[in-house]
Design a protein around this motif. Sequence first.
Motif, mmCIF file in Angstrom:
data_model
loop_
_atom_site.group_PDB
_atom_site.id
_atom_site.type_symbol
_atom_site.label_atom_id
_atom_site.label_comp_id
_atom_site.label_asym_id
_atom_site.label_seq_id
_atom_site.Cartn_x
_atom_site.Cartn_y
_atom_site.Cartn_z
ATOM 1 N N LYS A 13 -4.913 0.422 5.765
ATOM 2 C CA LYS A 13 -6.568 1.219 6.582
ATOM 3 C C LYS A 13 -6.552 0.628 8.531
ATOM 4 N N GLY A 14 -6.484 0.114 8.187
ATOM 5 C CA GLY A 14 -7.177 -0.655 9.675
ATOM 6 C C GLY A 14 -6.845 -0.728 10.707
ATOM 7 N N THR A 15 -4.888 -0.673 10.418
ATOM 8 C CA THR A 15 -4.316 -0.957 11.313
ATOM 9 C C THR A 15 -3.625 0.288 11.419
ATOM 10 N N GLN A 16 -3.788 0.894 10.766
ATOM 11 C CA GLN A 16 -3.348 2.486 10.945
ATOM 12 C C GLN A 16 -4.773 3.313 11.219
ATOM 13 N N SER A 51 -21.963 -12.637 -0.470
ATOM 14 C CA SER A 51 -21.542 -13.209 -2.328
ATOM 15 C C SER A 51 -20.643 -12.332 -2.622
ATOM 16 N N TYR A 52 -20.843 -11.038 -1.907
ATOM 17 C CA TYR A 52 -20.171 -10.216 -2.876
ATOM 18 C C TYR A 52 -18.889 -10.000 -2.773
ATOM 19 N N MET A 53 -19.020 -10.175 -0.730
ATOM 20 C CA MET A 53 -17.839 -10.368 -0.273
ATOM 21 C C MET A 53 -16.252 -11.523 -0.338
ATOM 22 N N GLY A 57 -15.797 -8.708 -4.478
ATOM 23 C CA GLY A 57 -16.489 -7.970 -5.374
ATOM 24 C C GLY A 57 -17.139 -6.867 -4.113
ATOM 25 N N LEU A 58 -17.632 -5.616 -5.033
ATOM 26 C CA LEU A 58 -18.299 -4.838 -3.933
ATOM 27 C C LEU A 58 -19.347 -5.165 -4.008
ATOM 28 N N VAL A 59 -19.809 -4.799 -2.008
ATOM 29 C CA VAL A 59 -21.064 -5.108 -2.117
ATOM 30 C C VAL A 59 -22.243 -3.346 -2.865
ATOM 31 N N LEU A 63 -26.625 -0.227 -0.431
ATOM 32 C CA LEU A 63 -26.973 -0.996 0.691
ATOM 33 C C LEU A 63 -25.477 -0.447 1.377
ATOM 34 N N ILE A 64 -24.434 -0.465 0.839
ATOM 35 C CA ILE A 64 -23.119 0.780 1.868
ATOM 36 C C ILE A 64 -24.265 2.142 2.010
ATOM 37 N N ILE A 65 -23.957 2.988 1.166
ATOM 38 C CA ILE A 65 -24.179 4.609 1.547
ATOM 39 C C ILE A 65 -25.382 4.601 2.135
ATOM 40 N N ARG A 121 0.985 -9.863 2.634
ATOM 41 C CA ARG A 121 0.325 -9.067 3.740
ATOM 42 C C ARG A 121 -0.866 -9.721 4.145
ATOM 43 N N MET A 122 -1.638 -9.937 3.027
ATOM 44 C CA MET A 122 -2.784 -10.395 3.329
ATOM 45 C C MET A 122 -2.977 -11.713 3.801
ATOM 46 N N THR A 123 -2.476 -12.651 3.689
ATOM 47 C CA THR A 123 -1.886 -14.498 3.398
ATOM 48 C C THR A 123 -1.614 -14.425 5.311
ATOM 49 N N GLY A 124 -1.275 -13.422 5.793
ATOM 50 C CA GLY A 124 -0.317 -13.285 6.787
ATOM 51 C C GLY A 124 -1.245 -12.789 7.884
ATOM 52 N N ARG A 125 -2.624 -12.082 7.406
ATOM 53 C CA ARG A 125 -3.228 -11.081 8.255
ATOM 54 C C ARG A 125 -4.133 -11.871 8.958
ATOM 55 N N ARG A 126 -3.789 -12.101 10.861
ATOM 56 C CA ARG A 126 -5.354 -12.444 11.256
ATOM 57 C C ARG A 126 -6.057 -11.582 12.205
ATOM 58 N N HIS A 168 -8.920 -10.889 -7.302
ATOM 59 C CA HIS A 168 -9.789 -10.415 -7.306
ATOM 60 C C HIS A 168 -10.214 -9.387 -6.868
ATOM 61 N N ARG A 169 -9.554 -8.691 -5.445
ATOM 62 C CA ARG A 169 -9.894 -7.837 -4.604
ATOM 63 C C ARG A 169 -9.009 -5.904 -5.242
ATOM 64 N N LEU A 170 -7.884 -6.604 -5.405
ATOM 65 C CA LEU A 170 -6.621 -5.376 -6.132
ATOM 66 C C LEU A 170 -7.220 -4.971 -7.623
ATOM 67 N N ASN A 194 3.372 6.897 1.916
ATOM 68 C CA ASN A 194 4.229 5.860 1.457
ATOM 69 C C ASN A 194 3.595 4.872 2.183
ATOM 70 N N ALA A 195 2.968 3.785 2.695
ATOM 71 C CA ALA A 195 2.623 2.837 3.456
ATOM 72 C C ALA A 195 3.594 1.662 3.433
ATOM 73 N N ASP A 196 4.634 1.420 2.767
ATOM 74 C CA ASP A 196 4.747 0.126 2.225
ATOM 75 C C ASP A 196 6.251 0.607 2.428
ATOM 76 N N PRO A 198 8.011 0.098 7.234
ATOM 77 C CA PRO A 198 7.160 -0.545 8.427
ATOM 78 C C PRO A 198 6.382 0.449 9.332
ATOM 79 N N ILE A 199 4.923 -0.783 9.741
ATOM 80 C CA ILE A 199 4.190 0.182 10.707
ATOM 81 C C ILE A 199 4.462 1.544 11.266
ATOM 82 N N ASP A 200 5.253 1.337 12.092
ATOM 83 C CA ASP A 200 5.667 2.456 12.738
ATOM 84 C C ASP A 200 5.644 3.672 11.984
#
Length: 215
Positions: A13-16, A51-53, A57-59, A63-65, A121-126, A168-170, A194-196, A198-200
Amino acid sequence: MRLILLGPPGAGKGTQCKRIIEKYQAAHLSSGDILRAERAAGSELGQKAQSYMDSGGLVPDDLIIDMMIKAVKQAPSGYVLDGFPRTVPQAEGLDQALNRAGEKIDAIVELQVPDSAILSRMTGRRSCPKCGQVYHVENLKPKVEGQCDNSCGPLVQRKDDTPDVVEHRLKTYHEQTAAVVGYYKDKYPILTINADQPIDAVTADVFAGLESLAR
Ligand code: AP5
């Protein structure tokens, strides 16, 4: 343009979003980025969200709205929402605010990725803690290893990108967020991507979908 980007953690989502806002000159309103900025600033909201993040879990919705409606009001010429709404009550809160302002969402973009593709994807994200640019150690490398391309300085790994927290996030996504797509089914056009791939290729499909909606 007013868009909502939906999809599981790590769907891209952030990338796109970065690419969509560049093409369509809209604001990128990421609930996760706003919460991380609140945490970095040590605000009351940031402290409540911490602590939620960290656990994946969800905040709480109230608060979010409030936080996101404020952000939406500050982007009158258009925005892409990333990470919000994440529950049906959040979607209802957004609808109420849009109705009051006489505004509508142009489209929902749903990025679909199987759970099996998410962990690497998540563990390799920087990411860059200053400008928010997202990289990956294999799929989207910065020009200089460990450094942001925008000369901001060192990249960091998010605390919630460890295998346990990602799991847990999934789970949270499937239990609480997947239903948001159904909520929007008869309200706004939904582009299913279909986001599975390549990024481009994902970007090309998103742009083609948005252009076909505009015709
Ligand atoms: P948030 O920051 O919103 O996290 P998220 O939704 O889980 O999404 P991510 O940012 O992890 O992933 P993404 O889809 O943006 O993927 P990215 O482009 O980075 O939320 C964090 C926390 O804040 C939540 O857990 C919650 O506690 C709280 N929160 C936020 N909003 C909330 C709300 N509305 N309500 C309640 N709580 C809320 O890509 C991931 C990696 O994959 C990158 O390294 C990228 O380079 C790579 N990549 C991207 N696309 C591809 C591709 N096509 N192929 C290969 N690699 C790819």
